[in-house]
Design a protein around this motif. Structure first.
Motif, mmCIF file in Angstrom:
data_model
loop_
_atom_site.group_PDB
_atom_site.id
_atom_site.type_symbol
_atom_site.label_atom_id
_atom_site.label_comp_id
_atom_site.label_asym_id
_atom_site.label_seq_id
_atom_site.Cartn_x
_atom_site.Cartn_y
_atom_site.Cartn_z
ATOM 1 N N LEU A 59 -15.180 -4.327 -0.486
ATOM 2 C CA LEU A 59 -13.877 -4.592 -0.490
ATOM 3 C C LEU A 59 -13.584 -6.218 -0.772
ATOM 4 C CD1 LEU A 59 -10.655 -4.429 -0.462
ATOM 5 C CD2 LEU A 59 -10.935 -4.283 1.922
ATOM 6 N N LEU A 60 -13.138 -6.444 -2.107
ATOM 7 C CA LEU A 60 -13.318 -8.060 -2.214
ATOM 8 C C LEU A 60 -12.068 -8.926 -1.780
ATOM 9 C CD1 LEU A 60 -14.835 -7.551 -5.941
ATOM 10 C CD2 LEU A 60 -16.018 -7.885 -3.833
ATOM 11 N N GLY A 61 -11.077 -8.186 -1.707
ATOM 12 C CA GLY A 61 -9.666 -8.980 -1.358
ATOM 13 C C GLY A 61 -8.811 -7.840 -1.056
ATOM 14 N N TYR A 62 -7.756 -8.331 -0.118
ATOM 15 C CA TYR A 62 -6.513 -7.431 -0.144
ATOM 16 C C TYR A 62 -5.393 -8.511 0.066
ATOM 17 C CZ TYR A 62 -3.221 -4.488 2.793
ATOM 18 O OH TYR A 62 -2.105 -3.903 3.191
ATOM 19 N N HIS A 63 -4.215 -8.275 -0.730
ATOM 20 C CA HIS A 63 -3.270 -9.103 -0.737
ATOM 21 C C HIS A 63 -1.811 -8.360 -0.772
ATOM 22 C CE1 HIS A 63 -5.798 -12.385 -2.428
ATOM 23 N NE2 HIS A 63 -6.362 -11.558 -2.617
ATOM 24 N N VAL A 64 -0.905 -9.087 -0.097
ATOM 25 C CA VAL A 64 0.419 -8.635 0.025
ATOM 26 C C VAL A 64 1.515 -9.640 -0.330
ATOM 27 C CG1 VAL A 64 2.138 -7.503 1.971
ATOM 28 C CG2 VAL A 64 -0.423 -7.544 2.379
ATOM 29 N N TYR A 65 2.521 -9.009 -0.999
ATOM 30 C CA TYR A 65 3.504 -9.875 -1.558
ATOM 31 C C TYR A 65 4.931 -9.322 -1.263
ATOM 32 C CZ TYR A 65 -0.507 -10.408 -4.714
ATOM 33 O OH TYR A 65 -1.749 -10.581 -5.534
ATOM 34 N N THR A 66 5.888 -10.197 -1.000
ATOM 35 C CA THR A 66 7.261 -9.894 -0.584
ATOM 36 C C THR A 66 7.939 -9.830 -1.909
ATOM 37 O OG1 THR A 66 7.472 -12.141 -0.213
ATOM 38 C CG2 THR A 66 7.235 -10.680 1.564
ATOM 39 N N GLY A 67 8.826 -8.784 -2.115
ATOM 40 C CA GLY A 67 9.529 -8.730 -3.256
ATOM 41 C C GLY A 67 10.872 -9.335 -3.226
ATOM 42 N N HIS A 68 11.395 -9.717 -4.140
ATOM 43 C CA HIS A 68 12.617 -10.617 -4.383
ATOM 44 C C HIS A 68 14.025 -9.645 -3.938
ATOM 45 C CE1 HIS A 68 11.084 -14.480 -6.524
ATOM 46 N NE2 HIS A 68 10.201 -14.257 -5.530
ATOM 47 N N ASP A 69 13.630 -8.302 -4.158
ATOM 48 C CA ASP A 69 14.846 -7.591 -3.824
ATOM 49 C C ASP A 69 15.031 -7.569 -2.191
ATOM 50 O OD1 ASP A 69 12.490 -5.965 -2.646
ATOM 51 O OD2 ASP A 69 12.904 -4.390 -3.902
ATOM 52 N N ALA A 70 14.363 -8.286 -1.454
ATOM 53 C CA ALA A 70 14.350 -8.520 -0.094
ATOM 54 C C ALA A 70 14.275 -7.109 0.751
ATOM 55 C CB ALA A 70 15.743 -9.174 0.169
ATOM 56 N N SER A 71 13.513 -6.240 0.181
ATOM 57 C CA SER A 71 13.393 -4.908 0.788
ATOM 58 C C SER A 71 12.016 -4.511 0.788
ATOM 59 C CB SER A 71 14.217 -3.655 0.237
ATOM 60 O OG SER A 71 14.038 -2.739 0.584
ATOM 61 N N THR A 72 11.093 -4.786 -0.337
ATOM 62 C CA THR A 72 9.734 -4.193 -0.589
ATOM 63 C C THR A 72 8.625 -5.135 -0.443
ATOM 64 O OG1 THR A 72 10.104 -4.625 -2.929
ATOM 65 C CG2 THR A 72 10.854 -2.495 -2.348
ATOM 66 N N LEU A 73 7.495 -4.405 -0.109
ATOM 67 C CA LEU A 73 6.162 -5.246 -0.104
ATOM 68 C C LEU A 73 5.462 -4.512 -1.188
ATOM 69 C CD1 LEU A 73 5.143 -5.575 3.570
ATOM 70 C CD2 LEU A 73 6.479 -7.146 2.191
ATOM 71 N N LEU A 74 4.648 -5.175 -2.117
ATOM 72 C CA LEU A 74 3.569 -4.972 -3.021
ATOM 73 C C LEU A 74 2.109 -5.229 -2.124
ATOM 74 C CD1 LEU A 74 2.914 -3.903 -5.760
ATOM 75 C CD2 LEU A 74 2.665 -6.191 -6.481
ATOM 76 N N HIS A 75 1.458 -4.049 -2.315
ATOM 77 C CA HIS A 75 0.069 -4.153 -1.897
ATOM 78 C C HIS A 75 -1.077 -4.201 -3.049
ATOM 79 C CE1 HIS A 75 1.043 -3.469 2.430
ATOM 80 N NE2 HIS A 75 2.076 -2.981 1.839
ATOM 81 N N TYR A 76 -2.088 -5.224 -2.963
ATOM 82 C CA TYR A 76 -2.907 -5.039 -4.105
ATOM 83 C C TYR A 76 -4.479 -5.002 -3.375
ATOM 84 C CZ TYR A 76 -5.935 -7.204 -7.737
ATOM 85 O OH TYR A 76 -7.057 -7.581 -8.455
ATOM 86 N N SER A 77 -5.389 -4.407 -3.509
ATOM 87 C CA SER A 77 -6.641 -4.280 -3.302
ATOM 88 C C SER A 77 -7.435 -4.201 -4.138
ATOM 89 C CB SER A 77 -6.602 -3.182 -2.014
ATOM 90 O OG SER A 77 -6.555 -1.778 -2.616
#
Length: 240
Positions: A59-77
């Motif tokens: 596993l090289l990296g795990y990143h989390v992002y907050t959506g501009h819709d103020a409701s969702t999270l995006l996960h990228y691994s």
């Protein structure tokens, strides 16, 4: 999966989407419902991971992002292989999920999609710029067709190469093909959300100008839907 005794640390650095070591990039989304719950969920993810050793060398990296819709999270691994992820899912994933769900109940997990990186556009060093906004373009086709996935992305690159008025706010674009043959995901880095909004408001349908090449992209046979979402990079986790 190779075991590891390395610790987990946070990073503010954005991931390298074109890293050739990443054989299995995965994207998933959570719906958490409100800005405060977005922030609490990010901190719960950080806590659940930072208190444990890094789970795998693959596993090289795990990143989390907050959506501009103020409701969702995006996960990228960024996994070296699907097998490495499967081993993690069997042995080390559930304890993290349980801790996060205790801290922030009622998270709606919208599913994980497995991709392969196909093509990237933009300088490897981002031209020295730091992305201020991540734009995810999620394209769905009517049924699986690997050749169609590849051909559509190639058509996008042709349209980009011939774009008469490229917006200066765009930094890079990284195209991924879902392993089931039905989707394309473009992870695009922009200098700001306003730059992306300005590009959308320019003449043409979407980011591109009103050219025949862009019309071809937008009316591709079998194209079912296109969804555009903006995110902020909220959390990066890497091995120390």
């Amino acid at each position: 999966m190779t075991g590891t005794s390395r610790t987990t640390r946070r990073t503010d650095s954005h991931p390298d989407l074109a890293d050739p070591r990443v054989g299995a990039p995965f994207f998933s989304a959570w719906r958490v419902g409100a800005p405060l719950r977005q922030r609490r969920s990010v901190e719960a993810v950080a806590a659940a991971w930072e208190r444990r050793p890094w789970p795998a060398d693959d596993l090289l990296g795990y990143h989390v992002y907050t959506g501009h819709d103020a409701s969702t999270l995006l996960h990228y691994s960024q996994w070296a292989s699907e097998q490495a992820y499967e081993a993690f899912a069997r042995t080390r994933r559930q304890e993290r999920v349980d801790e996060i769900d205790t801290a922030v109940p009622d998270i709606e997990r919208l599913g994980l999609t497995r991709y392969r990186h196909y093509r990237s556009r933009g300088p490897a060093d981002r031209g020295g710029r730091t992305p201020g906004c991540i734009v995810i373009v999620d394209v769905e086709f009517e049924g699986p067709d690997s050749a169609r996935q590849h051909a559509w992305v190639d058509a996008v690159f042709e349209a980009l190469a011939n774009e008469p008025a490229p917006h200066p706010g765009g930094i890079s674009a990284h195209f991924h093909l879902s392993t089931d043959g039905t989707r394309v995901l473009n992870y695009a880095e922009w200098d700001s959300a306003q730059s992306h909004l300005d590009a959308l408001s320019a003449p043409g349908d979407g980011i591109g100008s009103a050219t025949a090449l862009w019309e071809r992209v937008q009316t591709w046979p079998g194209l079912k839907s296109t969804t555009v979402s903006r995110y902020d990079h909220a959390l990066g986790l890497v091995p120390d």
